[in-house]
Design a protein around this motif. Structure first.
Motif, PDB file in Angstrom:
ATOM      1  N   GLY A   1    -116.769 -56.553 -39.179  1.00  0.00           N
ATOM      2  CA  GLY A   1    -116.864 -56.395 -37.735  1.00  0.00           C
ATOM      3  C   GLY A   1    -115.676 -56.895 -36.939  1.00  0.00           C
ATOM      4  O   GLY A   1    -115.716 -56.875 -35.698  1.00  0.00           O
ATOM      5  N   PHE A   2    -114.625 -57.337 -37.612  1.00  0.00           N
ATOM      6  CA  PHE A   2    -113.445 -57.799 -36.897  1.00  0.00           C
ATOM      7  C   PHE A   2    -112.510 -56.614 -36.617  1.00  0.00           C
ATOM      8  O   PHE A   2    -112.296 -55.762 -37.488  1.00  0.00           O
ATOM      9  CB  PHE A   2    -112.683 -58.857 -37.707  1.00  0.00           C
ATOM     10  N   ALA A   3    -111.973 -56.564 -35.414  1.00  0.00           N
ATOM     11  CA  ALA A   3    -110.982 -55.554 -35.049  1.00  0.00           C
ATOM     12  C   ALA A   3    -109.599 -56.166 -35.258  1.00  0.00           C
ATOM     13  O   ALA A   3    -109.229 -57.121 -34.580  1.00  0.00           O
ATOM     14  CB  ALA A   3    -111.166 -55.141 -33.591  1.00  0.00           C
ATOM     15  N   ILE A   4    -108.858 -55.623 -36.218  1.00  0.00           N
ATOM     16  CA  ILE A   4    -107.590 -56.209 -36.634  1.00  0.00           C
ATOM     17  C   ILE A   4    -106.418 -55.358 -36.157  1.00  0.00           C
ATOM     18  O   ILE A   4    -106.441 -54.134 -36.304  1.00  0.00           O
ATOM     19  CB  ILE A   4    -107.505 -56.339 -38.174  1.00  0.00           C
ATOM     20  N   VAL A   5    -105.390 -56.015 -35.600  1.00  0.00           N
ATOM     21  CA  VAL A   5    -104.144 -55.328 -35.298  1.00  0.00           C
ATOM     22  C   VAL A   5    -103.002 -56.116 -35.935  1.00  0.00           C
ATOM     23  O   VAL A   5    -102.953 -57.345 -35.857  1.00  0.00           O
ATOM     24  CB  VAL A   5    -103.913 -55.163 -33.775  1.00  0.00           C
ATOM     25  N   LEU A   6    -102.124 -55.390 -36.635  1.00  0.00           N
ATOM     26  CA  LEU A   6    -100.944 -55.979 -37.255  1.00  0.00           C
ATOM     27  C   LEU A   6     -99.766 -55.740 -36.313  1.00  0.00           C
ATOM     28  O   LEU A   6     -99.525 -54.608 -35.902  1.00  0.00           O
ATOM     29  CB  LEU A   6    -100.674 -55.330 -38.615  1.00  0.00           C
ATOM     30  N   THR A   7     -99.029 -56.778 -35.960  1.00  0.00           N
ATOM     31  CA  THR A   7     -97.900 -56.614 -35.053  1.00  0.00           C
ATOM     32  C   THR A   7     -96.585 -56.922 -35.759  1.00  0.00           C
ATOM     33  O   THR A   7     -96.547 -57.695 -36.711  1.00  0.00           O
ATOM     34  CB  THR A   7     -98.035 -57.535 -33.818  1.00  0.00           C
ATOM     35  N   ASN A   8     -95.506 -56.280 -35.283  1.00  0.00           N
ATOM     36  CA  ASN A   8     -94.150 -56.491 -35.820  1.00  0.00           C
ATOM     37  C   ASN A   8     -94.101 -56.312 -37.336  1.00  0.00           C
ATOM     38  O   ASN A   8     -93.471 -57.108 -38.045  1.00  0.00           O
ATOM     39  CB  ASN A   8     -93.641 -57.889 -35.449  1.00  0.00           C
TER      40      ASN A   8
ATOM     41  N   PHE B   1    -102.492 -48.664 -45.703  1.00  0.00           N
ATOM     42  CA  PHE B   1    -103.165 -48.565 -44.409  1.00  0.00           C
ATOM     43  C   PHE B   1    -102.821 -47.293 -43.629  1.00  0.00           C
ATOM     44  O   PHE B   1    -103.332 -47.076 -42.534  1.00  0.00           O
ATOM     45  CB  PHE B   1    -102.837 -49.786 -43.543  1.00  0.00           C
ATOM     46  N   PHE B   2    -101.946 -46.433 -44.164  1.00  0.00           N
ATOM     47  CA  PHE B   2    -101.567 -45.236 -43.413  1.00  0.00           C
ATOM     48  C   PHE B   2    -102.711 -44.211 -43.328  1.00  0.00           C
ATOM     49  O   PHE B   2    -102.623 -43.245 -42.559  1.00  0.00           O
ATOM     50  CB  PHE B   2    -100.322 -44.580 -44.023  1.00  0.00           C
ATOM     51  N   SER B   3    -103.762 -44.427 -44.092  1.00  0.00           N
ATOM     52  CA  SER B   3    -104.916 -43.536 -43.986  1.00  0.00           C
ATOM     53  C   SER B   3    -105.680 -43.774 -42.686  1.00  0.00           C
ATOM     54  O   SER B   3    -106.502 -42.958 -42.271  1.00  0.00           O
ATOM     55  CB  SER B   3    -105.858 -43.750 -45.175  1.00  0.00           C
ATOM     56  N   LEU B   4    -105.394 -44.922 -42.031  1.00  0.00           N
ATOM     57  CA  LEU B   4    -106.043 -45.238 -40.765  1.00  0.00           C
ATOM     58  C   LEU B   4    -105.204 -44.682 -39.623  1.00  0.00           C
ATOM     59  O   LEU B   4    -104.008 -44.951 -39.522  1.00  0.00           O
ATOM     60  CB  LEU B   4    -106.182 -46.755 -40.605  1.00  0.00           C
ATOM     61  N   SER B   5    -105.816 -43.921 -38.747  1.00  0.00           N
ATOM     62  CA  SER B   5    -105.086 -43.285 -37.651  1.00  0.00           C
ATOM     63  C   SER B   5    -105.630 -43.763 -36.315  1.00  0.00           C
ATOM     64  O   SER B   5    -106.831 -43.667 -36.044  1.00  0.00           O
ATOM     65  CB  SER B   5    -105.215 -41.763 -37.744  1.00  0.00           C
ATOM     66  N   ASN B   6    -104.725 -44.306 -35.495  1.00  0.00           N
ATOM     67  CA  ASN B   6    -105.103 -44.770 -34.164  1.00  0.00           C
ATOM     68  C   ASN B   6    -103.983 -44.383 -33.201  1.00  0.00           C
ATOM     69  O   ASN B   6    -102.818 -44.721 -33.439  1.00  0.00           O
ATOM     70  CB  ASN B   6    -105.315 -46.290 -34.168  1.00  0.00           C
ATOM     71  N   PRO B   7    -104.296 -43.683 -32.114  1.00  0.00           N
ATOM     72  CA  PRO B   7    -103.243 -43.230 -31.195  1.00  0.00           C
ATOM     73  C   PRO B   7    -102.488 -44.371 -30.514  1.00  0.00           C
ATOM     74  O   PRO B   7    -101.419 -44.160 -29.944  1.00  0.00           O
ATOM     75  CB  PRO B   7    -104.018 -42.398 -30.156  1.00  0.00           C
ATOM     76  N   ASN B   8    -103.036 -45.581 -30.574  1.00  0.00           N
ATOM     77  CA  ASN B   8    -102.385 -46.722 -29.929  1.00  0.00           C
ATOM     78  C   ASN B   8    -101.379 -47.433 -30.840  1.00  0.00           C
ATOM     79  O   ASN B   8    -100.737 -48.391 -30.417  1.00  0.00           O
ATOM     80  CB  ASN B   8    -103.436 -47.731 -29.467  1.00  0.00           C
TER      81      ASN B   8
ATOM     82  N   GLU C   1    -110.023 -46.790 -36.267  1.00  0.00           N
ATOM     83  CA  GLU C   1    -109.764 -45.520 -35.595  1.00  0.00           C
ATOM     84  C   GLU C   1    -110.249 -45.512 -34.156  1.00  0.00           C
ATOM     85  O   GLU C   1    -109.784 -44.718 -33.344  1.00  0.00           O
ATOM     86  CB  GLU C   1    -110.448 -44.373 -36.357  1.00  0.00           C
ATOM     87  N   ALA C   2    -111.175 -46.391 -33.808  1.00  0.00           N
ATOM     88  CA  ALA C   2    -111.758 -46.383 -32.467  1.00  0.00           C
ATOM     89  C   ALA C   2    -110.708 -46.731 -31.412  1.00  0.00           C
ATOM     90  O   ALA C   2    -109.712 -47.393 -31.698  1.00  0.00           O
ATOM     91  CB  ALA C   2    -112.921 -47.376 -32.401  1.00  0.00           C
ATOM     92  N   ASN C   3    -110.960 -46.289 -30.188  1.00  0.00           N
ATOM     93  CA  ASN C   3    -110.011 -46.507 -29.099  1.00  0.00           C
ATOM     94  C   ASN C   3    -110.275 -47.866 -28.448  1.00  0.00           C
ATOM     95  O   ASN C   3    -110.732 -47.965 -27.310  1.00  0.00           O
ATOM     96  CB  ASN C   3    -110.130 -45.383 -28.069  1.00  0.00           C
ATOM     97  N   ASN C   4    -109.974 -48.933 -29.176  1.00  0.00           N
ATOM     98  CA  ASN C   4    -110.139 -50.297 -28.664  1.00  0.00           C
ATOM     99  C   ASN C   4    -108.751 -50.935 -28.572  1.00  0.00           C
ATOM    100  O   ASN C   4    -108.352 -51.734 -29.400  1.00  0.00           O
ATOM    101  CB  ASN C   4    -111.040 -51.108 -29.606  1.00  0.00           C
ATOM    102  N   ASN C   5    -108.013 -50.558 -27.564  1.00  0.00           N
ATOM    103  CA  ASN C   5    -106.636 -51.033 -27.413  1.00  0.00           C
ATOM    104  C   ASN C   5    -106.649 -52.388 -26.702  1.00  0.00           C
ATOM    105  O   ASN C   5    -106.291 -52.498 -25.527  1.00  0.00           O
ATOM    106  CB  ASN C   5    -105.816 -50.007 -26.617  1.00  0.00           C
ATOM    107  N   PHE C   6    -107.054 -53.446 -27.421  1.00  0.00           N
ATOM    108  CA  PHE C   6    -107.235 -54.747 -26.768  1.00  0.00           C
ATOM    109  C   PHE C   6    -105.916 -55.497 -26.562  1.00  0.00           C
ATOM    110  O   PHE C   6    -105.883 -56.506 -25.869  1.00  0.00           O
ATOM    111  CB  PHE C   6    -108.213 -55.626 -27.556  1.00  0.00           C
ATOM    112  N   LEU C   7    -104.830 -54.990 -27.147  1.00  0.00           N
ATOM    113  CA  LEU C   7    -103.549 -55.677 -27.030  1.00  0.00           C
ATOM    114  C   LEU C   7    -102.702 -55.011 -25.949  1.00  0.00           C
ATOM    115  O   LEU C   7    -102.363 -53.841 -26.041  1.00  0.00           O
ATOM    116  CB  LEU C   7    -102.802 -55.641 -28.366  1.00  0.00           C
ATOM    117  N   ASN C   8    -102.385 -55.775 -24.919  1.00  0.00           N
ATOM    118  CA  ASN C   8    -101.616 -55.250 -23.799  1.00  0.00           C
ATOM    119  C   ASN C   8    -100.266 -54.717 -24.245  1.00  0.00           C
ATOM    120  O   ASN C   8     -99.658 -55.233 -25.176  1.00  0.00           O
ATOM    121  CB  ASN C   8    -101.430 -56.361 -22.751  1.00  0.00           C
TER     122      ASN C   8
END
Length: 349
Positions: A85-92, A103-110, A140-147
């Motif tokens: 249930g954690f929403a993870i974003v990898l930066t830099n 992880f390229f199988s995961l597609s997110n427009p953000n 894949e969900a549109n949860n763009n929580f990072l400004n």
């Protein structure tokens, strides 16, 4: 121990390179300083265990800045977080690392990708043709929580400031060595003792700043020099991270005390970086700088965890400017209740 965890309003942030530095130097004793750039499974396991203990906030930021390679199958330790249930974003993160973890199988427009490595990276990538994802969401969900304007240093500075408030104490005595009134002071000794994780993270960030400022000189192995018990703690960790020798001068403080042995300690063939815990008006730094140059050594500059900016940056020469992790200046001194005054009256006329 996790040193880089910062809880923001809607996410929790981790700097993976700083955690790898802790693993490599203080847990597994590989002694690679800040120069390690391969993320190990043991490091990501420590971070994942900390994340799994979180309640409430489910948005997680994993910063891969300065990570150039990863241990095989490391991605398998991140995927369970997504399933829990954690929403993870990898930066830099380098494009190659995203591919290595599958992880390229995961597609997110953000997901935002740059064609060249970010200027924020302290170390040059081995392949300059690699792209870097400013952010890569593991869902894949549109949860763009990072400004869009997310800057790690900004959340660090805010976090540091909020913690520092607890260690600023009222001062009733004048600062006799510099002939000013300090209405309050930073209890840096208490800060270092009580905020161990933040202190180590700050020293890590200071090491990166030193490497960036004096890159070529660092290769020539200058000596880190300090003049107090608090700064000796800082300089000992910096020594491990930068792979540099240290020199500790005791009995140097607001009241200058000279000892004949200093002539045998400072070499006219070496260069020196003065390390402080906090620089307010720079009196103690000037004392050590004068000692170094009088005996014949080469003074490179001064660094500290905290500094008070009492002059405009444009009025300070680069050589005399203190390199610090956090600055008390006119934008935050009122909030921190930190003031420096004199007996003189001020007028705009």
């Amino acid at each position: 121990m996790i040193i880089s965890k910062i809880t923001s309003q809607n996410f929790i942030y981790y700097n993976l390179h700083s955690e790898e530095v802790v693993t490599s130097n203080f847990i597994e004793e590989n002694n690679s300083g800040i120069y390690c750039d391969r993320l190990q499974i043991s490091t990501i396991q420590r971070v994942v265990e900390d994340i799994e203990q979180q309640e409430g906030i489910k948005n997680i930021v994993l910063d891969f800045n300065n990570i150039e390679a990863i241990q095989s199958n490391l991605g398998n330790y991140i995927i369970p977080l997504k399933n829990n249930g954690f929403a993870i974003v990898l930066t830099n993160i380098l494009e190659k690392l995203v591919a290595d973890m599958g992880f390229f199988s995961l597609s997110n427009p953000n997901n935002l990708q740059k064609k060249q490595p970010s200027n924020d990276r302290q170390f040059e990538t081995t392949n300059t043709n690699q792209s870097v994802f400013k952010k890569f969401y593991l869902f894949e969900a549109n949860n763009n929580f990072l400004n869009e304007n997310f800057i790690p240093n900004k959340i660090f500075n805010k976090h540091f400031k909020n913690i520092l408030k607890k260690y600023i104490e009222i001062n009733e005595k004048p600062h006799t060595s510099s002939f000013v009134y300090l209405k309050s002071f930073v209890n840096i000794k208490k800060f270092i003792s009580h905020e161990k994780s933040l202190s180590i993270l700050s020293i890590y960030k200071l090491a990166l700043k030193i490497k960036k400022e004096w890159g070529k000189e660092i290769e020539k192995k200058p000596i880190l020099i300090c003049q107090s018990l608090n700064s000796s703690y800082i300089v000992s960790i910096l020594s491990s991270l930068l792979k540099l020798d240290i020199l500790i001068l005791d009995k140097i403080g607001p009241i200058n005390k000279l000892y004949t042995r200093l002539g045998n300690s400072i070499s006219n063939e070496r260069k020196y970086i003065v390390v402080s815990d906090m620089v307010c008006l720079g009196t103690e730094v000037k004392i050590v700088k004068n000692l170094i140059e009088f005996i014949g050594g080469k003074y490179l500059g001064n660094v500290s965890i905290i500094k008070a900016e009492t002059l405009k940056k444009s009025d300070i020469s680069r050589k005399d400017a203190t390199l610090s992790v956090f600055s008390i200046d006119k934008t935050n001194n009122k909030e921190l209740n930190y003031y420096i005054t004199t007996e003189l009256e001020f007028t705009n006329e």
